[in-house]
Scaffold this active site. Sequence first.
Site, PDB file in Angstrom:
ATOM      1  N   LYS A  54       0.843  -1.208   0.000  1.00 27.57           N
ATOM      2  CA  LYS A  54       0.000   0.000   0.000  1.00 27.57           C
ATOM      3  C   LYS A  54       0.873   1.251   0.000  1.00 27.57           C
ATOM      4  O   LYS A  54       0.591   2.221  -0.707  1.00 27.57           O
ATOM      5  CB  LYS A  54      -0.922  -0.003   1.232  1.00 27.57           C
ATOM      6  CG  LYS A  54      -2.041  -1.041   1.130  1.00 27.57           C
ATOM      7  CD  LYS A  54      -2.782  -1.243   2.443  1.00 27.57           C
ATOM      8  CE  LYS A  54      -3.778  -2.385   2.323  1.00 27.57           C
ATOM      9  NZ  LYS A  54      -4.450  -2.719   3.581  1.00 27.57           N
ATOM     10  N   GLN A  98      -3.926  -1.040   9.930  1.00 32.90           N
ATOM     11  CA  GLN A  98      -3.968  -2.392   9.360  1.00 32.90           C
ATOM     12  C   GLN A  98      -4.523  -3.376  10.404  1.00 32.90           C
ATOM     13  O   GLN A  98      -4.061  -3.413  11.538  1.00 32.90           O
ATOM     14  CB  GLN A  98      -2.555  -2.810   8.920  1.00 32.90           C
ATOM     15  CG  GLN A  98      -2.496  -4.149   8.232  1.00 32.90           C
ATOM     16  CD  GLN A  98      -3.232  -4.185   6.886  1.00 32.90           C
ATOM     17  OE1 GLN A  98      -3.153  -3.252   6.093  1.00 32.90           O
ATOM     18  NE2 GLN A  98      -3.950  -5.258   6.631  1.00 32.90           N
ATOM     19  N   ASP A 121     -10.479   3.440   4.747  1.00 31.05           N
ATOM     20  CA  ASP A 121     -10.921   2.042   4.665  1.00 31.05           C
ATOM     21  C   ASP A 121     -12.448   1.951   4.745  1.00 31.05           C
ATOM     22  O   ASP A 121     -13.022   0.877   4.570  1.00 31.05           O
ATOM     23  CB  ASP A 121     -10.315   1.222   5.812  1.00 31.05           C
ATOM     24  CG  ASP A 121      -9.106   0.420   5.366  1.00 31.05           C
ATOM     25  OD1 ASP A 121      -8.957   0.216   4.149  1.00 31.05           O
ATOM     26  OD2 ASP A 121      -8.322  -0.002   6.235  1.00 31.05           O
TER      27      ASP A 121
END
Length: 289
Positions: A54, A98, A121
């Site tokens: 990412k 994460q 997200d």
Amino acid sequence: MSATVIDGKAVAAEVRERVRLDVEKLEPELGRPPGLATVLVGDDPASAIYVRNKRKASEEAGIRSIHHEPDGGISQEDLIELVEQLNDSEEVDGILVQLPLPDQIDPDAVIESLDPGKDVDGLTPTSAGLLARGQPGLVPCTPQGVMELLRSAGVDPAGKEAVIVGRSTLVGRPLASLLLGADATVTTCHSKTPDLGEVCRRADILVAAAGRPALVTADMVREGATVIDVGTNRTDDGLVGDVDFEAVKEVAGAITPVPGGVGPMTIAMLLANTLRAAEARARSGTQRV
Ligand code: NAD
């Protein structure tokens, strides 16, 4: 006739190039590159690879990567304090924590501490609520990637029967809202659905997101259906999806492979979300220029 194989890598490359060009345009207005903060806690090797990918993709799109890797033993309180600092930072437009997090931390508490304007997200209750209500907000990356793949394949969900296998907050539920928003008739199946095959056979658009190798077999697919395989399962035969690809591609009209289907789209949509968050901040004037 064999199905058209939808090339997720190619579609993801197009999205990433589009983001790169828009980032170039936005940068003078922001007075700096858009910034994506990544927070990696613990020593899960798969998470480390995801975050590295990412960060690399961000930099390639002209998005500044701001990385934090606190000690794996960090308390929930201290992690939330870090998130709050990133919420307040002028340089940060998007924040990605994460998952999974170590056992001492409640992931929901951390997600709830994120500023919804930086929730790239799309996992905060605010983002989920806006999506469920059909209002603008940041949308989870994988379901957004599925919608982009459908667009690229020329499949308009309006008036179609869409069946999703899986009801997670990360994939199944947000995808149901997106497909509903695109005027499909949507059915969401899960582990307690009694006759999965019977429901799947109704689908013009069938999305498998269960995490079960070869769950979707050819007899469950309507002739000509579009089949999107979100599943990512590590087996002795390597990485496989939830769909019995070889058999299903003889029945479906279009199908995504694993790997090379939905996977590459997730990172591409993360970059698109970061750009959107930066544009929204620039427009709202919360940005020092
Ligand atoms: P999850 O475990 O949170 O949810 C799985 C869902 O599938 C549940 O709702 C469950 O009810 C349903 N399910 C399980 N077994 C079933 C069965 N036999 N019949 C019907 N429904 C069943 O998983 P998730 O986070 O939504 O991920 C699903 C899959 O997608 C996993 O393989 C995951 O690795 C993959 N995934 C891929 C990406 C990507 O970028 N490609 C992103 C997210 C998730």
